[in-house]
Every structure is written in C-alpha cells, then in structure tokens.
Design a protein around this motif. Structure first.
Motif, PDB file in Angstrom:
ATOM      1  N   ASN B 133       0.970  -1.285  -0.064  1.00 27.33           N
ATOM      2  CA  ASN B 133      -0.358  -0.001   0.150  1.00 27.33           C
ATOM      3  C   ASN B 133       0.789   1.679  -0.349  1.00 27.33           C
ATOM      4  N   ASN B 134       1.705   1.200   0.840  1.00 28.13           N
ATOM      5  CA  ASN B 134       3.235   2.814   1.552  1.00 28.13           C
ATOM      6  C   ASN B 134       3.412   2.220  -0.648  1.00 28.13           C
ATOM      7  N   MET B 135       4.024   1.357  -0.917  1.00 28.29           N
ATOM      8  CA  MET B 135       5.270   1.880  -2.372  1.00 28.29           C
ATOM      9  C   MET B 135       3.536   2.558  -3.377  1.00 28.29           C
ATOM     10  N   GLU B 136       3.109   1.945  -3.134  1.00 27.16           N
ATOM     11  CA  GLU B 136       1.575   2.263  -4.315  1.00 27.16           C
ATOM     12  C   GLU B 136       1.734   3.879  -4.413  1.00 27.16           C
ATOM     13  N   GLU B 137       1.305   4.732  -2.837  1.00 25.10           N
ATOM     14  CA  GLU B 137       0.993   6.093  -3.161  1.00 25.10           C
ATOM     15  C   GLU B 137       2.016   6.762  -3.241  1.00 25.10           C
ATOM     16  N   LEU B 138       3.098   6.443  -2.466  1.00 27.12           N
ATOM     17  CA  LEU B 138       4.555   7.144  -2.397  1.00 27.12           C
ATOM     18  C   LEU B 138       4.953   7.139  -4.172  1.00 27.12           C
ATOM     19  N   THR B 139       4.288   6.004  -4.607  1.00 26.08           N
ATOM     20  CA  THR B 139       5.506   6.059  -6.149  1.00 26.08           C
ATOM     21  C   THR B 139       4.599   6.755  -6.703  1.00 26.08           C
ATOM     22  N   GLU B 140       3.190   6.944  -7.014  1.00 29.09           N
ATOM     23  CA  GLU B 140       2.029   7.758  -7.279  1.00 29.09           C
ATOM     24  C   GLU B 140       3.164   9.437  -6.683  1.00 29.09           C
ATOM     25  N   LEU B 141       2.530   9.310  -5.311  1.00 32.85           N
ATOM     26  CA  LEU B 141       2.841  10.626  -5.073  1.00 32.85           C
ATOM     27  C   LEU B 141       3.574  11.739  -5.483  1.00 32.85           C
ATOM     28  N   LEU B 170       8.006   4.242   4.663  1.00 32.01           N
ATOM     29  CA  LEU B 170       7.807   3.489   4.933  1.00 32.01           C
ATOM     30  C   LEU B 170       6.914   2.221   5.434  1.00 32.01           C
ATOM     31  N   HIS B 171       7.286   2.878   6.561  1.00 34.19           N
ATOM     32  CA  HIS B 171       6.900   2.056   7.785  1.00 34.19           C
ATOM     33  C   HIS B 171       6.039   2.706   8.592  1.00 34.19           C
ATOM     34  N   SER B 172       5.014   3.469   7.756  1.00 34.55           N
ATOM     35  CA  SER B 172       4.153   4.638   8.046  1.00 34.55           C
ATOM     36  C   SER B 172       4.540   5.286   9.971  1.00 34.55           C
ATOM     37  N   PRO B 173       5.517   5.795   9.732  1.00 36.54           N
ATOM     38  CA  PRO B 173       5.830   6.740  11.063  1.00 36.54           C
ATOM     39  C   PRO B 173       4.726   7.605  11.173  1.00 36.54           C
ATOM     40  N   LYS B 174       4.220   7.921  13.109  1.00 39.06           N
ATOM     41  CA  LYS B 174       3.526   8.896  13.181  1.00 39.06           C
ATOM     42  C   LYS B 174       4.006  10.245  12.920  1.00 39.06           C
ATOM     43  N   ILE B 175       5.245  10.284  12.922  1.00 44.31           N
ATOM     44  CA  ILE B 175       6.022  11.588  13.121  1.00 44.31           C
ATOM     45  C   ILE B 175       7.716  11.820  12.454  1.00 44.31           C
ATOM     46  N   LEU B 176       7.142  12.727  11.353  1.00 44.29           N
ATOM     47  CA  LEU B 176       8.286  12.560  10.976  1.00 44.29           C
ATOM     48  C   LEU B 176       8.687  13.888  11.259  1.00 44.29           C
ATOM     49  N   PHE B 177      10.210  13.457  11.181  1.00 44.48           N
ATOM     50  CA  PHE B 177      11.224  14.788  11.362  1.00 44.48           C
ATOM     51  C   PHE B 177      11.994  14.972   9.981  1.00 44.48           C
ATOM     52  N   ARG B 194       7.040  19.758  -0.539  1.00 43.41           N
ATOM     53  CA  ARG B 194       5.854  20.426  -0.902  1.00 43.41           C
ATOM     54  C   ARG B 194       4.797  20.109  -0.141  1.00 43.41           C
ATOM     55  N   GLU B 195       4.497  20.065  -1.088  1.00 44.01           N
ATOM     56  CA  GLU B 195       2.713  19.685  -1.876  1.00 44.01           C
ATOM     57  C   GLU B 195       3.212  18.265  -0.821  1.00 44.01           C
ATOM     58  N   PHE B 196       3.731  17.336  -1.452  1.00 40.32           N
ATOM     59  CA  PHE B 196       3.975  16.040  -0.497  1.00 40.32           C
ATOM     60  C   PHE B 196       3.745  15.864   0.984  1.00 40.32           C
ATOM     61  N   VAL B 197       4.585  17.038   1.445  1.00 46.28           N
ATOM     62  CA  VAL B 197       4.518  17.415   3.161  1.00 46.28           C
ATOM     63  C   VAL B 197       3.297  17.565   3.219  1.00 46.28           C
ATOM     64  N   MET B 198       2.998  18.074   2.573  1.00 44.80           N
ATOM     65  CA  MET B 198       1.393  19.380   3.256  1.00 44.80           C
ATOM     66  C   MET B 198       0.235  17.793   2.898  1.00 44.80           C
ATOM     67  N   LEU B 200       0.987  14.667   2.966  1.00 41.28           N
ATOM     68  CA  LEU B 200       1.020  13.634   4.257  1.00 41.28           C
ATOM     69  C   LEU B 200       0.275  14.156   4.979  1.00 41.28           C
ATOM     70  N   ASN B 201       0.027  15.223   5.808  1.00 43.83           N
ATOM     71  CA  ASN B 201       0.088  15.830   7.262  1.00 43.83           C
ATOM     72  C   ASN B 201      -1.326  15.636   7.182  1.00 43.83           C
ATOM     73  N   GLN B 202      -2.371  16.521   5.926  1.00 36.82           N
ATOM     74  CA  GLN B 202      -3.311  16.266   5.896  1.00 36.82           C
ATOM     75  C   GLN B 202      -4.120  14.677   6.196  1.00 36.82           C
ATOM     76  N   GLU B 203      -3.791  13.844   4.893  1.00 39.12           N
ATOM     77  CA  GLU B 203      -4.116  12.876   5.116  1.00 39.12           C
ATOM     78  C   GLU B 203      -4.029  12.141   5.760  1.00 39.12           C
ATOM     79  N   HIS B 204      -2.946  11.763   6.094  1.00 43.59           N
ATOM     80  CA  HIS B 204      -2.627  11.315   7.145  1.00 43.59           C
ATOM     81  C   HIS B 204      -2.466  10.978   9.211  1.00 43.59           C
ATOM     82  N   LYS B 205      -1.986  12.358   9.077  1.00 41.83           N
ATOM     83  CA  LYS B 205      -2.422  12.927   9.920  1.00 41.83           C
ATOM     84  C   LYS B 205      -0.455  13.043  10.545  1.00 41.83           C
TER      85      LYS B 205
END
Lengths: 266, 277
Positions: B133-141, B170-177, B194-198, B200-205
């Motif tokens: 799942n993560n691979m698919e999403e990350l590859t696309e975005l 890849l390991h779906s962390p709750k916090i990203l530094f 920037r767009e991606f980080v935005m 990530l924050n909105q969709e995965h909290k």
C-alpha cells in the motif's frame, strides 16, 4: 526469542546480498583486490619457505607443521575480515556521522554494522589457505584422529571470533578517538603477520602476554600442541572456544563506547 | 504528543590554531571548549501538528532533532515522545518515527532504489500488505516509477530527495522529522516536496517537524514556528507573531510585505537584532 533470531538471521542475509550486489558494481577493483591479496599472501609463504630451506626447522617445528599453523591463522583472519569488515572500517562510519542512521533503525547496532560490509574478495585468500593447509597435511605426519579434526574446527571458530573481537575493540575505541586506534592494529595485523609461527618461538614473555592479556595462545599455540601430537591433553583442543569470553569483553567495551557517542555536524 | 522540558545539551569541541606546530602541540595537550548546544529548551507539540523549527546555523536545530529521535542523550531535562523516552527505548521508539536528513543519504549507494526499499522492509519488519500500500501511494505521489530501478548514486539531488522521503515513510511513522529537506533542490523539486509533505500531514495526520533555512518552506507549510537561537527558544508562535516580533525590533516597514523574499529579510533582521548569529 527464536522468532527474533530467525528474523535477525534473515535480515543479515538480506544485508549480505545487498553488500554483494554493491561490490559487484566495481568489477575491476574487485578483481585487483583479489589479485593483490593473493600476491601479498604468496609473499608470506615464500618467506616461511626460504627460512626453512636454510634452517630446516624453527624451534623444533618442521615446515609442514608451520604451514598448518600459518594456514589456519590466515583462514581465521580472512574469515574475520570477510564477516567483520564493517567493524574494521567503522572509523569512517562514525566520523561521517553515518552512525546516526544506524541508531535510527529499529535493529541491533551490531547486526547493522556487520551487515554494512562484506568483503567477498577475501574468498580468494580463504581458498589459498585451504590449499596451503592441504599441502601441510601431506608433508607433515599428523595422525588425523576425530579429536584432531575437531580441533581444527575449533581453532577456526575460536580464531575467527578472536580476530572479529579485535575489530570490535578497535571500533569501540572509535567512539572516543573518532579514529581507529592504530595500537589495536598491532593485535589484528600483528597477530596475523606473526601468527604464522607458533607463539612459543617468540619467547616466554610473549607467551605470557598472548595468554593473559589477549587470549591468543588459546587459539593458536595450545590447540596446535594437541594437533601436532606434542601433548595428549585433548582439552587443549577446546581452548579456542574461550575466545567467546574475549568477544563478550569487547562487546562490553562497544556498549560502553556507544554511550559516549557524539554525532557529527548538522 | 511531543514534550521537551528544560533540555540542555553541550558538546566538547577540540580547538587549536592553524599550522603544523599547533597541530603537533595539540597531539599532547588538547584544549577543549564546551559549547552549549541547547540550554533550557521546552516546547510541546500535539499529534498531527506541522511545526517549522528555524534558527541560524549552529542554533541547535539538529541537536534537538537528534535528541527527539534518540541519537543523542541530553544532560538534563526531560523529553517524552508519545510516552517514550527516545534514548531509553531506542528500537521501540525509532520504529514509530521517520527521519530525513537533507545532507545525508539513507539509501544504499550502489544498488537500485528498490533494493534499498526492500531491505528497509525487512529492517522495519513491515507487513507485506502495508508495504504494498505504502509503495503504491508513495510511488504515485512522489513520481518514483522511473527512479526505482536506478542506483542511488546516479540520481540527481531532487530525485534522490524524493526517494529519501519515501524511504523514511515506508513503515508508516506517526512522526516525521525533516532536517533541511529542500536544501539544494531546484524550484520544481522543492514544490513537489512541499506539496507532498502538506498532503501527508492532512491525509495521514502525520506530525511533521521541519527544520529549514528556506522561509518559503515555512510559509507554505507551517502554521506554527519555533525560533531558536544560541540554544534557547526565542519565539513559539505563528508567522504573524514572528512579523510582530520583527516589527517590535524596528522592521515595521517590511513586515507588511507578504512574499517570501521579504520574509527572508525579516528573519535575517531578527537574527541580527536578537544577536543569535
């Protein structure tokens, strides 16, 4: 516990396969390395050979016996460099702050550092040692009982463990000095170089140092006595396994050093 | 939730003057100086927040991130991340966080990116379906499709950064530094990151803590800014608060201007006025 070991083992082999794939990217350097090591080692054998063609024997050891000793130590060292080269080059990992990344991954630091490198080019050295060992068997009159065969394996296991411990010890010092301590190289490369002769030819003081400070005679001199039929004490053949204690001590140093870690730069 | 309370950290730094003679002297007697990287840093960050952590070079940004991610141990003060003390339960802690260092790579240099990802899957013991799942999403975005088969060393900086970010998620962390994730990137790559980080924050909290010198990053991404200088928190508030602070220090004229260029000037002015350079 069993589950954890299984997953660590699987991960280690995954690391190895990536390290191998990386090494194969640099074909020329890979083959040059193998050839270079071959010549260096060949040089060592020639040295021993000329010594014996002149003196016949050294302190009662024949050429064949020294060959057996030499080839086992070489094999120990080659195996240790093969497996433990992540520790051998650990100084650069720490200096460049790469150790941060190791700490950021949810696995044992030892496993990750071991997995960071695997010197497959040492394979050539191992084959050479096997060849020399075979020649040593042919020209020396050792009676190969079950006990003696097992002694060879225990020497290999103990010797490799001891050399890996030296690498680990040097890596542990890296946390304090940021550079690999050259002093420890006396143990690693010194032992490799001088280990071709049984330790007792270097005299009593050296024997004591190599027994009580570093357990070097335990993987070389004592089991060799049993192997060559100079003693009937079979338990000399088990001595090499004591190297595990030395490994534990070095591991302790590593743990201690890790607490001193100051990462580098931004 | 992340809380830091009265955290202090200092380093011992070897010092010597230039020249061979001095270098030889330093071999025997090394003069060291203690540098206070952090003195009494406190703040709280809620789940799902996106925080910009700014300050001049050497202000203590990276030290803070290293403490929060369990690499460094502070001398005093307490620090809790989702109830964990980062440097105490290291393996348990790092499983829940992702860290991107803009200046360093976490990918294996000589093998294709996908090989690094597969190895990370084993390192984090990511279940197959989650990895897929993560691979698919990350590859696309992050538009990784073409990059996955290339060795890391042959990627451009912008391409590599996209892969780095993917690797730490890849390991779906709750916090990203994110430590200077846009450093050295061209305009297109910056916007993509920037767009991606935005998103990530909105969709995965995902909670995001971002250090950067690029004020446009801050403007585009974060509502909250923590300003740090000489190891102290000097301001904790919104972009507006920062403009107000700048105005108080006599930069009223520029404060009304809205674009990033002048924001840069405001911040530079603040650094000077607050004497934290």
């Amino acid at each position: 516990m069993g589950e954890k070991i299984k997953s660590s083992g699987k991960l280690y082999f995954h690391y190895l396969s990536v390290a191998l794939r990386s090494a194969m990217q640099y074909k020329t350097s890979f083959f040059l390395m193998v050839i270079g090591r071959f010549l260096l080692f060949f040089n060592g054998i020639l040295g021993v050979y000329f010594m014996f063609s002149r003196f016949g024997h050294v302190k009662g050891y024949t050429f064949g016996e020294v060959l057996l000793c030499f080839s086992i130590i070489q094999m120990d060292f080659a195996l240790a460099e093969c497996i433990g080269s992540g520790f051998a080059t650990f100084a650069s990992i720490v200096r460049q702050g790469e150790f941060d990344r190791v700490l950021l991954r949810p696995r044992s630091t030892i496993l990750q550092v071991l997995g960071s490198q695997f010197r497959i080019d040492r394979i050539g050295l191992i084959f050479q040692a096997i060849f020399m060992f075979a020649y040593g068997i042919i020209i020396s009159p050792v009676d190969w009982t079950f006990g003696r065969v097992m002694t060879v394996f225990s020497m290999l296991l103990g010797g490799t463990t001891l050399f890996i411990s030296f690498f680990l010890l040097r890596a542990a010092f890296t946390f304090f000095t940021l550079e690999g301590l050259e002093l420890v190289n006396i143990l690693t490369y010194g032992a490799q170089e001088h280990g071709k002769y049984p330790v007792d030819i270097y005299g009593k003081k050296m024997m004591k140092f190599c027994t009580y400070v570093i357990p070097y005679t335990l993987i070389q001199y004592y089991p060799l006595q049993y192997l060559l039929g100079r003693t009937d004490q079979w338990y000399y053949g088990v001595y090499p396994l004591c190297a595990v204690y030395f490994l534990l001590v070095c591991y302790g140093m590593w743990r201690f050093g890790m607490r001193h870690y100051q990462s580098a730069g931004s | 939730m992340i809380t830091m309370e009265h955290v202090c950290k200092s380093y011992r730094v070897a010092k010597r003057n230039a020249g061979m003679r001095e270098a030889c002297k330093a071999l025997f007697r090394r003069e060291t100086e203690v540098i206070q990287a952090l003195s009494d840093v406190s703040f709280t960050i809620q789940d799902g927040e996106m925080v910009g952590y700014i300050g001049p070079n050497g202000a203590g940004k990276s030290s803070t991130i290293k403490i929060l991610s369990g690499i460094l141990t502070p001398e005093s003060g307490s620090c809790l991340v989702d109830g964990r003390i980062p440097w105490k339960n290291r393996t348990e802690h790092v499983r829940q966080i992702g860290v991107v260092f803009g200046q360093r790579s976490q990918l294996w240099w000589d093998v294709p990116v996908i090989d690094s990802f597969e190895l990370l899957k084993d390192i984090y013991a990511i279940p197959s379906y989650e990895y897929q799942n993560n691979m698919e999403e990350l590859t696309e975005l992050l538009h990784l499709q073409e990059l996955l088969k290339m060795p890391t060393r042959q990627l451009s900086l912008g391409q590599r950064m996209r892969c780095e970010i993917a690797a730490s998620l890849l390991h779906s962390p709750k916090i990203l530094f994110l430590d200077e994730p846009t450093i050295g990137l061209d305009a297109v790559s910056k916007l993509a990151v920037r767009e991606f980080v935005m998103r990530l924050n909105q969709e995965h909290k995902t909670t995001v803590i971002l250090t950067t010198h690029d004020m446009q990053d801050i403007e585009a991404l974060t509502k909250r800014i923590i300003l740090i200088g000489r190891g102290r928190v000097l301001m904790d508030g919104t972009l507006e608060d920062m403009r107000r602070l700048a105005a108080e220090h006599g930069q009223a004229a520029e404060a009304s201007d809205q674009n990033g260029e002048s924001l840069e000037r405001i911040v530079a002015g603040l650094y000077q006025k607050l004497d934290i350079l």
